[in-house]
Scaffold this active site. Structure first.
Site, mmCIF file in Angstrom:
data_model
loop_
_atom_site.group_PDB
_atom_site.id
_atom_site.type_symbol
_atom_site.label_atom_id
_atom_site.label_comp_id
_atom_site.label_asym_id
_atom_site.label_seq_id
_atom_site.Cartn_x
_atom_site.Cartn_y
_atom_site.Cartn_z
ATOM 1 N N GLY A 176 0.791 -1.222 0.000
ATOM 2 C CA GLY A 176 0.000 0.000 0.000
ATOM 3 C C GLY A 176 0.824 1.272 0.000
ATOM 4 O O GLY A 176 1.961 1.315 -0.466
ATOM 5 N N SER A 177 0.247 2.298 0.593
ATOM 6 C CA SER A 177 0.763 3.659 0.454
ATOM 7 C C SER A 177 2.191 3.842 0.942
ATOM 8 O O SER A 177 2.623 3.279 1.949
ATOM 9 C CB SER A 177 -0.135 4.619 1.227
ATOM 10 N N THR A 178 2.904 4.706 0.218
ATOM 11 C CA THR A 178 4.287 5.039 0.548
ATOM 12 C C THR A 178 4.380 6.015 1.721
ATOM 13 O O THR A 178 5.469 6.315 2.180
ATOM 14 C CB THR A 178 4.952 5.661 -0.684
#
Lengths: 376, 127
Positions: free
Chosen positions: B59-61
């Protein structure tokens, strides 16, 4: 600054980089106050106060609110104060305060094979896959380090041998709506996690659809690069023989739509995850022209695309129908749960993935026509 | 078991094991350390002070900032063990100073096991 360079060196050591390579551009994630909180804000202010400046063109990920229109849209005042502190810290470092997950639509466009350090997961996927530039999935701080040092360790997706697919996805149905691409991406991301998929059976896809596909895969999984036969630039040259194959048909897509639908009727519908292109806004303006919305519709986009839409009169058409163009932010990083919304309608697989956990929203995941219909 | 040092340091605690990847952003509450991702095997459980074991990040960085924030808010896990640590988690643990190693056969670690993690040497001991 030394701390940031040490971070790059340490990452290079861990992943066996042979050297540091110059980067052509950077995109920094970790901008919304909602995402990074006080610890992140203080970290950034500390770096800015020490006089650190970026060496290359650097853009920002979406902020937690529209940086100009936040009051009118109902964003809380205390939130706004902290958000603006973060933006000012970035500005002090010489970062272009664009706040978009689609920098490639707003003036930060890398070339094929250019080494870059981008961090927003859908922008990483788009630049690697659709443009053929080369970036790892940078964490917010490691991208910032690359911007300030002008280099990144040479490992992972910067190297051709690591850009080869390791799973084949056979698509057995016709994708129509952009939300179909989102559903496909969400399903595949769940299956392949951090692998590099090679798609066959996608007959045609425009950049909006590829943006939706990549964004969903990067959210439900950690896909940073994908190839599509006949469509993406590296697909012809990569090795794709003897790969494990996963078939995706109507059944899997229908199940994905069902799974992502946790709500009944949306309080608000939000388009533009990732940020809407001018083509997507124009399509919505067409659909909303002369209509009267009973409940809110937001379209999130970059400041640059909003400006172009303004000139074309799309914003006025959308506003007359009761909708809003929201720039610099998106539903995932803005505090919509504190603005009285409980159920959000989206056509994005990525948004459908994050809204339940991060914004405590029930989700209506549907195509653009069904979503517009629901708000009339 | 011997693995690769991602972020040095030593930690001791109870294992909390996720068979699924973890996305810190939208997955773990930065103020409480509680897993908030709907349908995640660890949903509702708190990672604070534990040795958090999971295959890889997803998922998100922005996850790196969430890891850093968990530490600053005093609700971080005491240590992290992965099968494969990717850049997002690596960046987070290095900045936060949370001991972390990877290249470990995490299937051998059971939820609730008492773990000693020596990330300086890249060693995990199940007590």
């Amino acid at each position: 600054m030394e701390r940031l360079f040490r971070l790059l060196v340490r990452l290079g050591e861990i992943y066996n980089a042979d050297s540091m390579i110059p980067v052509g551009s950077v995109q920094v994630a970790g901008v919304s106050y909602k995402s990074i909180g006080d610890p992140g804000m203080e970290f950034l202010e500390d770096i800015a106060s020490k006089g650190a400046k970026v060496k290359v063109l650097t853009y920002l990920n979406p902020a937690g609110m529209d940086l100009e229109n936040w009051k009118k849209l109902g964003f809380p005042e205390d939130f706004a104060k902290n958000q603006l502190r973060i933006i000012n810290a970035f500005k002090k470092m010489g970062i272009v305060v664009t706040s978009t997950c689609t920098p490639y639509l707003a003036g930060n466009l890398p070339r094929f094979r250019e080494h870059i350090a981008w961090s927003e997961s859908s922008a990483v996927s788009f630049s690697n896959s659709v443009i053929g530039a080369r970036t790892n999935r940078e964490g917010g701080p490691s991208a910032l380090a690359a911007a300030i040092c002008g280099v990144t360790p040479n490992y992972g997706l910067h190297l051709w041998e690591n850009r080869q697919p390791n799973v084949k996805i056979k698509v057995n149905f016709n994708l129509n709506y952009n939300s179909d691409f989102g559903a496909l991406g969400w399903y595949v991301g769940k299956q392949v996690k951090n692998k590099i998929p090679y798609f066959t059976g996608i007959k045609d896809a425009n950049t909006d659809q590829l943006k939706a596909l990549g964004a969903a895969m990067a959210a439900s999984g950690a896909v940073a690069l994908y190839h599509v036969e006949g469509i993406t630039p590296e697909a012809d040259n990569v090795k794709k023989e003897g790969l494990e194959t996963i078939s995706v048909g109507k059944k899997e897509i229908k199940e994905t739509y069902d799974k992502l639908n946790t709500g009944k009727k949306p309080d608000i519908v939000i388009f533009g995850c990732p940020h809407a292109s001018l083509r997507e806004i124009s399509l919505l303006a067409d659909k909303l022209e002369g209509k009267h919305l009973k409940r809110p519709v937001w379209i999130c986009t970059s400041r640059m695309v909003k400006e172009a839409a303004e000139r074309m009169g799309y914003n006025e058409i959308i506003a007359k129908a009761g909708g809003s163009i929201v720039a610099d932010t998106c539903m995932v990083v803005s505090p919509i749960e504190k603005m009285g919304y409980k159920t959000t309608g989206v056509n994005s697989g990525k948004a459908a993935n994050y809204l339940p956990g991060f914004c405590k929203q029930e989700v209506c995941f549907a195509n653009i026509d069904d979503l517009v219909e629901a708000q009339l | 078991m011997k693995g690769r040092t991602i972020s040095p340091g030593k930690a001791e605690g109870e294992a909390i094991v996720s068979p699924e990847p973890i996305g810190f952003y939208g997955g773990i509450d930065i103020n409480t350390g509680i897993v908030i991702e709907k349908g995640h095997p660890l949903e509702g459980r708190c990672v604070t002070g534990k040795i958090l074991v999971f295959p890889c990040g997803k998922g998100s960085t922005v996850g790196s900032y969430v890891i850093y924030g968990l530490k600053k808010n005093d609700v971080a896990p005491a240590g992290i063990i992965n099968k494969e640590t990717e850049t997002i988690v690596a960046t987070g643990v290095i900045l936060a100073g949370i001991p972390c190693i990877d290249k470990i056969e995490i299937e051998k670690i059971k939820d609730g096991n008492k773990i000693f993690l020596d990330a300086d040497k890249g060693i995990v001991e199940i007590k």
